[in-house]
Design a protein around this motif. Structure first.
Motif, mmCIF file in Angstrom:
data_model
loop_
_atom_site.group_PDB
_atom_site.id
_atom_site.type_symbol
_atom_site.label_atom_id
_atom_site.label_comp_id
_atom_site.label_asym_id
_atom_site.label_seq_id
_atom_site.Cartn_x
_atom_site.Cartn_y
_atom_site.Cartn_z
ATOM 1 N N SER A 1 -3.395 19.753 -29.316
ATOM 2 C CA SER A 1 -2.537 20.295 -28.269
ATOM 3 C C SER A 1 -3.089 19.875 -26.904
ATOM 4 C CB SER A 1 -2.500 21.831 -28.399
ATOM 5 O OG SER A 1 -1.762 22.408 -27.360
ATOM 6 N N ILE A 2 -2.744 18.662 -26.472
ATOM 7 C CA ILE A 2 -3.378 18.074 -25.286
ATOM 8 C C ILE A 2 -2.406 17.823 -24.148
ATOM 9 C CG2 ILE A 2 -5.230 16.987 -26.613
ATOM 10 C CD1 ILE A 2 -3.636 14.360 -26.451
ATOM 11 N N GLY A 3 -1.142 18.212 -24.298
ATOM 12 C CA GLY A 3 -0.159 17.953 -23.259
ATOM 13 C C GLY A 3 0.710 16.758 -23.606
ATOM 14 N N SER A 4 1.931 16.761 -23.083
ATOM 15 C CA SER A 4 2.900 15.719 -23.434
ATOM 16 C C SER A 4 2.446 14.325 -23.026
ATOM 17 C CB SER A 4 4.245 16.028 -22.771
ATOM 18 O OG SER A 4 4.773 17.248 -23.253
ATOM 19 N N GLY A 5 1.807 14.214 -21.852
ATOM 20 C CA GLY A 5 1.343 12.901 -21.399
ATOM 21 C C GLY A 5 0.368 12.291 -22.387
ATOM 22 N N GLY A 6 -0.554 13.110 -22.881
ATOM 23 C CA GLY A 6 -1.518 12.635 -23.867
ATOM 24 C C GLY A 6 -0.849 12.268 -25.182
ATOM 25 N N GLY A 7 0.166 13.048 -25.568
ATOM 26 C CA GLY A 7 0.874 12.767 -26.811
ATOM 27 C C GLY A 7 1.605 11.427 -26.761
ATOM 28 N N ILE A 8 2.241 11.139 -25.618
ATOM 29 C CA ILE A 8 2.948 9.862 -25.458
ATOM 30 C C ILE A 8 1.948 8.703 -25.517
ATOM 31 C CG2 ILE A 8 4.283 8.464 -23.829
ATOM 32 C CD1 ILE A 8 5.568 11.128 -22.863
ATOM 33 N N LYS A 9 0.827 8.849 -24.829
ATOM 34 C CA LYS A 9 -0.180 7.780 -24.833
ATOM 35 C C LYS A 9 -0.725 7.526 -26.231
ATOM 36 C CE LYS A 9 -1.800 8.419 -20.062
ATOM 37 N NZ LYS A 9 -2.923 8.885 -19.196
ATOM 38 N N GLN A 10 -0.990 8.605 -26.970
ATOM 39 C CA GLN A 10 -1.601 8.426 -28.281
ATOM 40 C C GLN A 10 -0.640 7.817 -29.300
ATOM 41 O OE1 GLN A 10 -4.348 10.940 -30.072
ATOM 42 N NE2 GLN A 10 -5.156 11.837 -28.195
ATOM 43 N N ILE A 11 0.646 8.180 -29.244
ATOM 44 C CA ILE A 11 1.567 7.572 -30.216
ATOM 45 C C ILE A 11 1.800 6.104 -29.867
ATOM 46 C CG2 ILE A 11 3.680 8.281 -29.015
ATOM 47 C CD1 ILE A 11 3.120 7.969 -32.836
ATOM 48 N N ILE A 12 1.860 5.778 -28.595
ATOM 49 C CA ILE A 12 2.019 4.362 -28.219
ATOM 50 C C ILE A 12 0.797 3.562 -28.677
ATOM 51 C CG2 ILE A 12 2.093 2.778 -26.243
ATOM 52 C CD1 ILE A 12 3.901 4.822 -24.829
ATOM 53 N N ALA A 13 -0.398 4.158 -28.557
ATOM 54 C CA ALA A 13 -1.634 3.477 -28.980
ATOM 55 C C ALA A 13 -1.830 3.515 -30.497
ATOM 56 C CB ALA A 13 -2.838 4.129 -28.285
ATOM 57 N N LYS A 14 -0.946 4.201 -31.208
ATOM 58 C CA LYS A 14 -1.005 4.325 -32.669
ATOM 59 C C LYS A 14 -2.295 4.988 -33.162
ATOM 60 C CE LYS A 14 2.051 0.435 -33.740
ATOM 61 N NZ LYS A 14 2.252 -0.802 -34.539
ATOM 62 N N THR A 15 -2.809 5.930 -32.379
ATOM 63 C CA THR A 15 -3.995 6.671 -32.818
ATOM 64 C C THR A 15 -3.612 7.942 -33.569
ATOM 65 O OG1 THR A 15 -4.104 7.781 -30.668
ATOM 66 C CG2 THR A 15 -5.424 5.790 -30.935
ATOM 67 N N VAL A 16 -2.312 8.274 -33.605
ATOM 68 C CA VAL A 16 -1.825 9.434 -34.354
ATOM 69 C C VAL A 16 -0.566 9.035 -35.120
ATOM 70 C CG1 VAL A 16 -2.757 11.217 -32.819
ATOM 71 C CG2 VAL A 16 -0.540 10.185 -32.307
ATOM 72 N N ASP A 17 -0.194 9.861 -36.094
ATOM 73 C CA ASP A 17 1.014 9.584 -36.874
ATOM 74 C C ASP A 17 2.281 10.014 -36.139
ATOM 75 O OD1 ASP A 17 -0.472 8.599 -39.084
ATOM 76 O OD2 ASP A 17 -0.912 10.671 -39.676
ATOM 77 N N PHE A 18 2.148 11.014 -35.253
ATOM 78 C CA PHE A 18 3.294 11.394 -34.412
ATOM 79 C C PHE A 18 2.787 11.919 -33.073
ATOM 80 C CE2 PHE A 18 2.295 15.405 -36.520
ATOM 81 C CZ PHE A 18 2.434 16.340 -35.511
ATOM 82 N N GLY A 19 3.600 11.709 -32.063
ATOM 83 C CA GLY A 19 3.320 12.286 -30.760
ATOM 84 C C GLY A 19 4.287 13.437 -30.521
ATOM 85 N N ALA A 20 3.953 14.308 -29.577
ATOM 86 C CA ALA A 20 4.823 15.438 -29.243
ATOM 87 C C ALA A 20 4.955 15.519 -27.732
ATOM 88 C CB ALA A 20 4.245 16.746 -29.799
ATOM 89 N N GLY B 1 14.660 23.956 -22.159
ATOM 90 C CA GLY B 1 14.413 22.577 -22.570
ATOM 91 C C GLY B 1 14.127 22.489 -24.062
ATOM 92 N N ALA B 2 14.189 21.281 -24.578
ATOM 93 C CA ALA B 2 13.821 21.020 -25.974
ATOM 94 C C ALA B 2 12.452 20.358 -25.987
ATOM 95 C CB ALA B 2 14.850 20.119 -26.637
ATOM 96 N N THR B 3 11.828 20.352 -27.154
ATOM 97 C CA THR B 3 10.575 19.630 -27.328
ATOM 98 C C THR B 3 10.767 18.615 -28.447
ATOM 99 O OG1 THR B 3 8.176 19.874 -27.559
ATOM 100 C CG2 THR B 3 9.545 21.306 -28.931
ATOM 101 N N PHE B 4 10.096 17.488 -28.344
ATOM 102 C CA PHE B 4 10.425 16.320 -29.167
ATOM 103 C C PHE B 4 9.207 15.789 -29.929
ATOM 104 C CE2 PHE B 4 13.280 16.607 -25.611
ATOM 105 C CZ PHE B 4 14.520 16.270 -26.121
ATOM 106 N N ILE B 5 9.509 15.141 -31.070
ATOM 107 C CA ILE B 5 8.515 14.397 -31.836
ATOM 108 C C ILE B 5 8.794 12.916 -31.663
ATOM 109 C CG2 ILE B 5 7.667 13.868 -34.162
ATOM 110 C CD1 ILE B 5 6.811 16.627 -33.091
ATOM 111 N N LEU B 6 7.739 12.149 -31.481
ATOM 112 C CA LEU B 6 7.833 10.694 -31.324
ATOM 113 C C LEU B 6 7.163 10.015 -32.512
ATOM 114 C CD1 LEU B 6 6.699 10.663 -27.600
ATOM 115 C CD2 LEU B 6 8.991 10.063 -28.372
ATOM 116 N N MET B 7 7.870 9.043 -33.103
ATOM 117 C CA MET B 7 7.297 8.273 -34.220
ATOM 118 C C MET B 7 7.675 6.803 -34.071
ATOM 119 S SD MET B 7 8.017 10.785 -37.491
ATOM 120 C CE MET B 7 7.059 9.751 -38.625
ATOM 121 N N HIS B 8 6.825 5.941 -34.614
ATOM 122 C CA HIS B 8 7.152 4.516 -34.586
ATOM 123 C C HIS B 8 8.257 4.212 -35.592
ATOM 124 C CE1 HIS B 8 4.173 2.823 -31.842
ATOM 125 N NE2 HIS B 8 3.399 3.831 -32.223
#
Length: 349
Positions: free
Chosen positions: A62-81, A283-290
Protein backbone atom coordinates in the motif's frame (compact mmCIF):
# COMPACT_ATOMS: atom_id res chain seq x y z
CA UNK A 1 -9.79 -3.40 10.75
CA UNK A 2 -8.44 -0.65 12.92
CA UNK A 3 -5.27 -2.63 13.40
CA UNK A 4 -4.96 -2.94 9.65
CA UNK A 5 -5.21 0.80 9.20
CA UNK A 6 -2.45 1.25 11.73
CA UNK A 7 -0.04 -0.92 9.85
CA UNK A 8 2.96 0.54 8.09
CA UNK A 9 2.49 1.96 4.63
CA UNK A 10 4.18 -1.05 3.17
CA UNK A 11 2.01 -3.92 4.26
CA UNK A 12 2.07 -7.50 3.23
CA UNK A 13 -1.19 -9.31 2.78
CA UNK A 14 -1.35 -13.00 2.34
CA UNK A 15 -4.27 -14.26 0.41
CA UNK A 16 -5.32 -17.77 -0.35
CA UNK A 17 -6.84 -18.43 -3.73
CA UNK A 18 -9.55 -20.89 -4.62
CA UNK A 19 -7.66 -22.96 -7.15
CA UNK A 20 -8.79 -26.32 -5.91
CA UNK A 21 -7.84 -28.03 -9.17
CA UNK A 22 -4.27 -26.80 -8.80
CA UNK A 23 -3.93 -26.67 -5.04
CA UNK A 24 -0.35 -27.92 -4.90
CA UNK A 25 0.74 -25.39 -7.52
CA UNK A 26 -1.27 -22.60 -5.87
CA UNK A 27 0.24 -23.18 -2.46
CA UNK A 28 3.65 -22.34 -3.88
CA UNK A 29 2.54 -19.20 -5.75
CA UNK A 30 2.80 -15.63 -4.59
CA UNK A 31 1.20 -12.91 -6.68
CA UNK A 32 2.21 -9.34 -6.04
CA UNK A 33 0.53 -5.97 -6.25
CA UNK A 34 1.24 -2.40 -5.20
CA UNK A 35 -0.34 1.03 -5.23
CA UNK A 36 -3.36 2.91 -3.96
CA UNK A 37 -4.03 3.34 -0.25
CA UNK A 38 -7.64 4.42 -1.01
CA UNK A 39 -8.89 0.80 -1.42
CA UNK A 40 -6.51 -0.74 1.10
CA UNK A 41 -9.18 -1.36 3.80
CA UNK A 42 -11.41 -3.35 1.44
CA UNK A 43 -8.50 -5.18 -0.21
CA UNK A 44 -7.37 -6.17 3.28
CA UNK A 45 -10.85 -7.38 4.14
CA UNK A 46 -11.05 -9.39 0.93
CA UNK A 47 -7.57 -10.76 1.63
CA UNK A 48 -8.55 -12.08 5.03
CA UNK A 49 -11.61 -13.84 3.66
CA UNK A 50 -9.74 -15.25 0.69
CA UNK A 51 -6.95 -16.49 2.92
CA UNK A 52 -9.47 -18.36 5.01
CA UNK A 53 -10.64 -20.17 1.90
CA UNK A 54 -7.56 -21.34 -0.01
CA UNK A 55 -3.82 -21.18 -0.87
CA UNK A 56 -2.30 -18.63 -3.30
CA UNK A 57 -0.41 -15.89 -1.46
CA UNK A 58 -0.62 -12.25 -2.44
CA UNK A 59 1.77 -9.52 -1.36
CA UNK A 60 0.11 -6.08 -1.65
CA UNK A 61 2.19 -2.98 -0.94
CA UNK A 62 0.00 0.00 0.00
CA UNK A 63 2.37 2.70 -1.28
CA UNK A 64 0.11 5.14 -3.12
CA UNK A 65 -1.18 5.27 -6.69
CA UNK A 66 1.97 6.89 -8.09
CA UNK A 67 4.08 4.04 -6.79
CA UNK A 68 1.62 1.47 -8.10
CA UNK A 69 1.74 2.93 -11.63
CA UNK A 70 5.55 2.98 -11.59
CA UNK A 71 5.84 -0.59 -10.36
CA UNK A 72 3.43 -2.11 -12.90
CA UNK A 73 5.15 -0.26 -15.75
CA UNK A 74 8.51 -1.58 -14.47
CA UNK A 75 6.97 -5.09 -14.22
CA UNK A 76 8.09 -5.51 -10.61
CA UNK A 77 4.55 -6.56 -9.58
CA UNK A 78 1.77 -8.65 -11.11
CA UNK A 79 -0.73 -5.79 -10.81
CA UNK A 80 -0.71 -2.12 -9.98
CA UNK A 81 -3.46 -0.22 -8.17
CA UNK A 82 -4.40 3.40 -8.76
CA UNK A 83 -7.28 5.73 -7.96
CA UNK A 84 -6.21 7.89 -10.88
CA UNK A 85 -7.28 6.12 -14.06
CA UNK A 86 -4.78 6.11 -16.87
CA UNK A 87 -6.00 7.64 -20.11
CA UNK A 88 -6.52 5.29 -23.07
CA UNK A 89 -3.40 6.83 -24.62
CA UNK A 90 -1.26 6.06 -21.55
CA UNK A 91 -2.63 2.52 -21.38
CA UNK A 92 -1.73 1.91 -25.01
CA UNK A 93 1.72 3.49 -24.59
CA UNK A 94 2.58 1.15 -21.70
CA UNK A 95 0.83 -1.99 -22.94
CA UNK A 96 -1.62 -1.96 -20.03
CA UNK A 97 -5.31 -2.50 -19.43
CA UNK A 98 -7.25 -1.29 -16.36
CA UNK A 99 -10.50 -2.13 -14.63
CA UNK A 100 -12.35 -0.62 -11.65
CA UNK A 101 -12.87 -2.67 -8.48
CA UNK A 102 -14.99 -0.48 -6.18
CA UNK A 103 -16.16 3.12 -5.87
CA UNK A 104 -15.98 5.33 -2.81
CA UNK A 105 -15.83 8.85 -1.46
CA UNK A 106 -13.03 11.23 -0.59
CA UNK A 107 -13.99 13.18 2.52
CA UNK A 108 -12.75 16.42 4.10
CA UNK A 109 -11.85 15.55 7.69
CA UNK A 110 -11.37 18.14 10.43
CA UNK A 111 -10.06 18.42 13.96
CA UNK A 112 -12.36 20.81 15.81
CA UNK A 113 -12.97 19.29 19.26
CA UNK A 114 -16.20 21.17 20.01
CA UNK A 115 -17.80 20.53 16.61
CA UNK A 116 -19.91 17.44 15.94
CA UNK A 117 -19.16 15.22 12.90
CA UNK A 118 -21.03 16.57 9.89
CA UNK A 119 -21.97 19.82 11.66
CA UNK A 120 -19.73 22.07 9.53
CA UNK A 121 -20.90 22.79 5.99
CA UNK A 122 -18.55 23.78 3.18
CA UNK A 123 -19.04 24.65 -0.46
CA UNK A 124 -16.58 23.60 -3.13
CA UNK A 125 -15.39 27.18 -3.61
CA UNK A 126 -14.77 27.66 0.13
CA UNK A 127 -12.98 24.32 0.36
CA UNK A 128 -10.72 25.39 -2.51
CA UNK A 129 -9.99 28.74 -0.85
CA UNK A 130 -9.03 26.92 2.37
CA UNK A 131 -6.58 24.70 0.50
CA UNK A 132 -5.31 27.73 -1.44
CA UNK A 133 -4.43 29.28 1.91
CA UNK A 134 -6.77 32.23 1.34
CA UNK A 135 -9.07 31.40 4.26
CA UNK A 136 -6.86 31.14 7.32
CA UNK A 137 -9.26 30.93 10.28
CA UNK A 138 -12.33 28.82 10.98
CA UNK A 139 -14.56 31.77 11.84
CA UNK A 140 -13.82 33.83 8.72
CA UNK A 141 -16.85 35.18 6.89
CA UNK A 142 -17.01 32.66 3.97
CA UNK A 143 -17.21 29.70 6.39
CA UNK A 144 -19.44 31.52 8.89
CA UNK A 145 -21.94 32.35 6.14
CA UNK A 146 -22.44 28.66 5.46
CA UNK A 147 -22.69 27.76 9.15
CA UNK A 148 -25.11 30.12 10.88
CA UNK A 149 -25.71 29.03 14.45
CA UNK A 150 -22.49 27.02 14.64
CA UNK A 151 -19.96 28.28 17.18
CA UNK A 152 -16.89 28.28 14.94
CA UNK A 153 -13.59 28.77 16.79
CA UNK A 154 -11.31 31.77 16.27
CA UNK A 155 -8.43 29.46 15.50
CA UNK A 156 -5.99 29.02 12.63
CA UNK A 157 -6.63 26.43 9.93
CA UNK A 158 -3.84 23.94 9.22
CA UNK A 159 -4.18 22.28 5.82
CA UNK A 160 -3.02 18.66 5.60
CA UNK A 161 -2.41 17.12 2.19
CA UNK A 162 -0.66 14.09 0.71
CA UNK A 163 3.11 14.15 0.33
CA UNK A 164 3.26 11.18 -2.07
CA UNK A 165 1.87 10.53 -5.52
CA UNK A 166 -1.76 9.80 -4.78
CA UNK A 167 -4.90 8.88 -6.67
CA UNK A 168 -6.87 10.23 -3.72
CA UNK A 169 -5.14 13.55 -4.36
CA UNK A 170 -6.06 13.28 -8.05
CA UNK A 171 -9.75 12.79 -7.19
CA UNK A 172 -9.63 15.69 -4.69
CA UNK A 173 -7.80 18.14 -6.97
CA UNK A 174 -9.92 17.11 -9.95
CA UNK A 175 -12.97 18.15 -7.92
CA UNK A 176 -11.40 21.43 -6.78
CA UNK A 177 -10.50 22.23 -10.39
CA UNK A 178 -14.15 21.80 -11.37
CA UNK A 179 -15.49 24.13 -8.65
CA UNK A 180 -12.73 26.76 -8.49
CA UNK A 181 -11.29 28.46 -11.58
CA UNK A 182 -8.50 29.87 -9.40
CA UNK A 183 -7.55 26.38 -8.18
CA UNK A 184 -7.62 25.06 -11.75
CA UNK A 185 -5.32 27.85 -12.93
CA UNK A 186 -2.88 27.96 -10.02
CA UNK A 187 -2.71 24.32 -8.91
CA UNK A 188 -4.61 22.06 -11.28
CA UNK A 189 -5.43 18.35 -11.04
CA UNK A 190 -2.82 15.64 -10.64
CA UNK A 191 -1.67 12.85 -8.36
CA UNK A 192 1.06 15.21 -7.15
CA UNK A 193 0.61 18.98 -7.16
CA UNK A 194 2.45 22.02 -5.82
CA UNK A 195 0.39 22.69 -2.70
CA UNK A 196 -0.08 26.41 -1.87
CA UNK A 197 -0.38 25.72 1.87
CA UNK A 198 -0.13 23.10 4.56
CA UNK A 199 1.80 20.03 5.63
CA UNK A 200 2.08 16.68 3.88
CA UNK A 201 1.33 13.17 5.14
CA UNK A 202 2.19 9.94 3.35
CA UNK A 203 -0.77 7.81 2.35
CA UNK A 204 -4.36 8.12 3.56
CA UNK A 205 -2.99 6.85 6.87
CA UNK A 206 -0.49 9.71 7.08
CA UNK A 207 -3.07 12.41 6.41
CA UNK A 208 -5.47 10.87 8.93
CA UNK A 209 -2.71 10.73 11.52
CA UNK A 210 -1.74 14.40 11.08
CA UNK A 211 -5.34 15.62 11.22
CA UNK A 212 -5.92 13.66 14.43
CA UNK A 213 -2.83 15.25 15.98
CA UNK A 214 -3.26 18.90 14.88
CA UNK A 215 -6.16 20.91 16.36
CA UNK A 216 -7.77 23.18 13.80
CA UNK A 217 -6.58 21.07 10.88
CA UNK A 218 -8.40 19.90 7.76
CA UNK A 219 -7.35 17.14 5.38
CA UNK A 220 -8.90 14.68 2.94
CA UNK A 221 -9.05 10.88 3.13
CA UNK A 222 -11.00 7.99 1.70
CA UNK A 223 -14.17 7.55 3.76
CA UNK A 224 -13.21 4.20 5.31
CA UNK A 225 -10.21 5.90 6.94
CA UNK A 226 -12.47 8.59 8.40
CA UNK A 227 -14.85 5.95 9.74
CA UNK A 228 -12.28 3.60 11.19
CA UNK A 229 -10.25 6.45 12.70
CA UNK A 230 -13.45 8.00 14.14
CA UNK A 231 -12.63 11.33 12.53
CA UNK A 232 -14.95 14.31 12.20
CA UNK A 233 -15.98 15.19 8.65
CA UNK A 234 -17.76 18.04 6.89
CA UNK A 235 -20.86 18.22 4.76
CA UNK A 236 -20.33 19.47 1.22
CA UNK A 237 -22.55 21.43 -1.13
CA UNK A 238 -23.01 19.44 -4.33
CA UNK A 239 -23.59 20.47 -7.94
CA UNK A 240 -27.34 20.87 -7.30
CA UNK A 241 -26.70 23.24 -4.38
CA UNK A 242 -27.68 20.66 -1.75
CA UNK A 243 -25.59 19.97 1.36
CA UNK A 244 -24.92 16.24 1.68
CA UNK A 245 -23.09 13.98 4.10
CA UNK A 246 -20.58 11.31 3.06
CA UNK A 247 -22.39 7.98 3.25
CA UNK A 248 -23.32 4.97 1.17
CA UNK A 249 -26.45 6.64 -0.21
CA UNK A 250 -24.64 9.76 -1.43
CA UNK A 251 -21.78 7.73 -2.96
CA UNK A 252 -24.30 5.52 -4.79
CA UNK A 253 -26.13 8.59 -6.07
CA UNK A 254 -22.90 9.98 -7.54
CA UNK A 255 -21.97 6.62 -9.06
CA UNK A 256 -25.39 6.07 -10.62
CA UNK A 257 -24.68 8.21 -13.66
CA UNK A 258 -21.39 6.57 -14.60
CA UNK A 259 -21.40 5.33 -18.20
CA UNK A 260 -18.78 2.57 -17.98
CA UNK A 261 -19.96 0.92 -21.20
CA UNK A 262 -18.90 3.90 -23.27
CA UNK A 263 -15.75 4.77 -21.32
CA UNK A 264 -12.70 3.67 -23.38
CA UNK A 265 -10.25 1.84 -21.12
CA UNK A 266 -12.76 2.25 -18.25
CA UNK A 267 -11.54 5.86 -17.96
CA UNK A 268 -14.31 7.36 -15.82
CA UNK A 269 -14.15 10.18 -13.27
CA UNK A 270 -17.07 10.63 -10.85
CA UNK A 271 -16.42 14.02 -9.24
CA UNK A 272 -19.08 16.79 -9.16
CA UNK A 273 -21.72 14.47 -10.63
CA UNK A 274 -25.34 15.72 -10.89
CA UNK A 275 -28.06 14.58 -8.50
CA UNK A 276 -29.53 16.11 -5.35
CA UNK A 277 -28.10 13.35 -3.15
CA UNK A 278 -24.72 12.99 -4.88
CA UNK A 279 -21.53 13.24 -2.83
CA UNK A 280 -19.35 15.55 -4.96
CA UNK A 281 -15.94 13.90 -4.36
CA UNK A 282 -16.66 10.33 -5.45
CA UNK A 283 -14.28 8.14 -7.41
CA UNK A 284 -13.43 4.60 -8.47
CA UNK A 285 -10.21 2.73 -7.85
CA UNK A 286 -8.52 0.69 -10.56
CA UNK A 287 -6.29 -2.33 -11.17
CA UNK A 288 -3.59 -2.14 -13.84
CA UNK A 289 -2.24 -5.22 -15.63
CA UNK A 290 -0.09 -5.83 -18.68
CA UNK A 291 -1.97 -7.00 -21.74
CA UNK A 292 0.79 -9.42 -22.69
CA UNK A 293 1.73 -11.55 -19.72
CA UNK A 294 5.25 -12.89 -19.21
CA UNK A 295 3.93 -14.85 -16.20
CA UNK A 296 0.50 -16.08 -17.30
CA UNK A 297 -0.07 -18.30 -14.25
CA UNK A 298 0.40 -15.34 -11.91
CA UNK A 299 -1.93 -13.25 -14.07
CA UNK A 300 -4.56 -15.99 -13.94
CA UNK A 301 -4.29 -16.00 -10.15
CA UNK A 302 -4.80 -12.22 -10.04
CA UNK A 303 -7.88 -12.45 -12.23
CA UNK A 304 -9.30 -15.31 -10.17
CA UNK A 305 -8.90 -13.23 -7.03
CA UNK A 306 -10.76 -10.23 -8.42
CA UNK A 307 -13.36 -12.49 -10.02
CA UNK A 308 -13.98 -13.89 -6.53
CA UNK A 309 -14.07 -10.36 -5.09
CA UNK A 310 -16.75 -9.27 -7.57
CA UNK A 311 -18.80 -12.36 -6.69
CA UNK A 312 -18.30 -12.72 -2.94
CA UNK A 313 -16.84 -9.40 -1.80
CA UNK A 314 -19.77 -6.99 -2.19
CA UNK A 315 -21.02 -7.31 1.39
CA UNK A 316 -17.56 -6.68 2.80
CA UNK A 317 -17.17 -3.63 0.55
CA UNK A 318 -20.51 -2.19 1.67
CA UNK A 319 -19.59 -2.69 5.33
CA UNK A 320 -16.73 -0.26 4.71
CA UNK A 321 -18.97 2.12 2.69
CA UNK A 322 -17.39 1.34 -0.63
CA UNK A 323 -19.79 0.90 -3.53
CA UNK A 324 -19.42 -2.43 -5.41
CA UNK A 325 -19.38 -2.38 -9.17
CA UNK A 326 -22.81 -3.17 -10.68
CA UNK A 327 -23.21 -6.65 -12.21
CA UNK A 328 -23.46 -5.27 -15.73
CA UNK A 329 -20.14 -3.48 -15.25
CA UNK A 330 -18.52 -6.65 -13.90
CA UNK A 331 -19.62 -8.41 -17.10
CA UNK A 332 -17.93 -5.66 -19.14
CA UNK A 333 -14.76 -6.11 -17.10
CA UNK A 334 -14.74 -9.90 -17.50
CA UNK A 335 -15.22 -9.51 -21.26
CA UNK A 336 -12.31 -7.05 -21.33
CA UNK A 337 -10.09 -9.58 -19.53
CA UNK A 338 -10.80 -12.18 -22.21
CA UNK A 339 -10.19 -9.77 -25.08
CA UNK A 340 -7.14 -7.93 -23.76
CA UNK A 341 -5.05 -10.05 -21.37
CA UNK A 342 -3.08 -12.76 -23.19
CA UNK A 343 0.03 -14.86 -22.84
CA UNK A 344 3.17 -14.28 -24.90
CA UNK A 345 1.72 -16.48 -27.66
CA UNK A 346 -1.40 -14.35 -27.96
CA UNK A 347 -3.71 -16.82 -26.23
CA UNK A 348 -6.37 -15.38 -23.93
CA UNK A 349 -5.92 -16.32 -20.26
Amino acid sequence: MKSLLNKSLITTLFITAGLSSASVFAADMTITGAGATFPYPVYAKWAEAYKAKTGVKMNYQSIGSGGGIKQIIAKTVDFGASDKPLTPEDLEKNGLMQFPTVMGGVVPVINLPDIQPGQVKLSGAVLADIFLGKIKKWNEAPIAALNKGVNLPDSAITVVHRSDGSGTTFIFTNYLSKVSPEWKTKVGEEASVSWPAGVGGKGNEGVASYVKQIKGSIGYVEYAYALQSKMSFTQLQNKEGEFVKPEEESFKAAAAGADWEHAPGFYEILTNEPGKKSWPITGATFILMHKTQDKPEAAKAVLKFFDWAYTDGDKMALELDYIPMPDKVVKLIQDAWKKQIKDAGGKAL
